[in-house]
Design an enzyme around this catalytic site. Structure first.
Site, PDB file in Angstrom:
ATOM      1  N   ILE A  84       7.218  -1.940   3.373  1.00  0.00           N
ATOM      2  CA  ILE A  84       7.356  -2.117   4.815  1.00  0.00           C
ATOM      3  C   ILE A  84       7.783  -3.542   5.130  1.00  0.00           C
ATOM      4  O   ILE A  84       7.181  -4.501   4.640  1.00  0.00           O
ATOM      5  CB  ILE A  84       5.995  -1.838   5.509  1.00  0.00           C
ATOM      6  N   CYS A  85       8.816  -3.677   5.952  1.00  0.00           N
ATOM      7  CA  CYS A  85       9.262  -4.993   6.394  1.00  0.00           C
ATOM      8  C   CYS A  85       8.601  -5.278   7.738  1.00  0.00           C
ATOM      9  O   CYS A  85       9.015  -4.755   8.764  1.00  0.00           O
ATOM     10  CB  CYS A  85      10.776  -5.010   6.525  1.00  0.00           C
TER      11      CYS A  85
END
Length: 152
Positions: A84-85
């Site tokens: 996840i960014c």
């Protein structure tokens, strides 16, 4: 020691007062957690159940937990490995993690990111440009993935 008591407190709070649409529990050891996030209403992830893995580092809360999606999700800020960014998942200077944040806050932030992707900071460039320039196709693909991988 600090990590264990803090995690125990956080998990007990997550069990008694979970954020809406989020559940979290221990997966054997104290530093290996699992979470579920329900796809939000009026998003392409609606009716989906998304499983996440949370690995709590030795230095928690001075270092953020490693969180990744176990359920495939079609999203510009989440890659095919489930990474996840999101700035709160990274240490400064590039990230916004602070020891005052907790697992509940992180899961709520991820739930918000699901509802409102950030196409300007993508992990998946092709999905990001689809989101920006062909939103209908993005919504169709995201709904199909949700039905296929996160359906109940």
């Amino acid at each position: 020691m600090q990590r264990a008591s803090r995690l125990t407190r956080e998990l007990s709070l997550l069990a008694t007062e979970p954020p809406p649409g989020i559940t979290c529990w221990q997966n054997g050891q104290l530093d290996d957690l699992r979470a579920q996030i329900l796809g939000g209403v009026d998003t392409p992830y609606e009716k989906g159940i998304f499983n996440l893995e949370i690995i709590v580092p030795e230095r928690y809360p001075f270092e953020p937990p490693k969180i990744r999606f176990l359920t495939p999700i079609y999203h510009p800020n989440i890659d095919s490995a489930g990474r996840i960014c999101l700035d709160v998942l990274k240490l400064p200077p590039k990230g916004a993690w602070r020891p005052s944040l907790n697992i509940s806050t992180l899961l709520t932030s991820i739930q918000l990111l699901m509802a409102e992707p950030n196409p300007d900071d993508p992990l998946m460039a092709n999905i990001s440009s689809e989101y920006k320039y062909n939103k209908q196709l993005f919504l169709l693909n995201a709904r199909e993935w949700t039905k296929k991988y996160a359906g109940q």
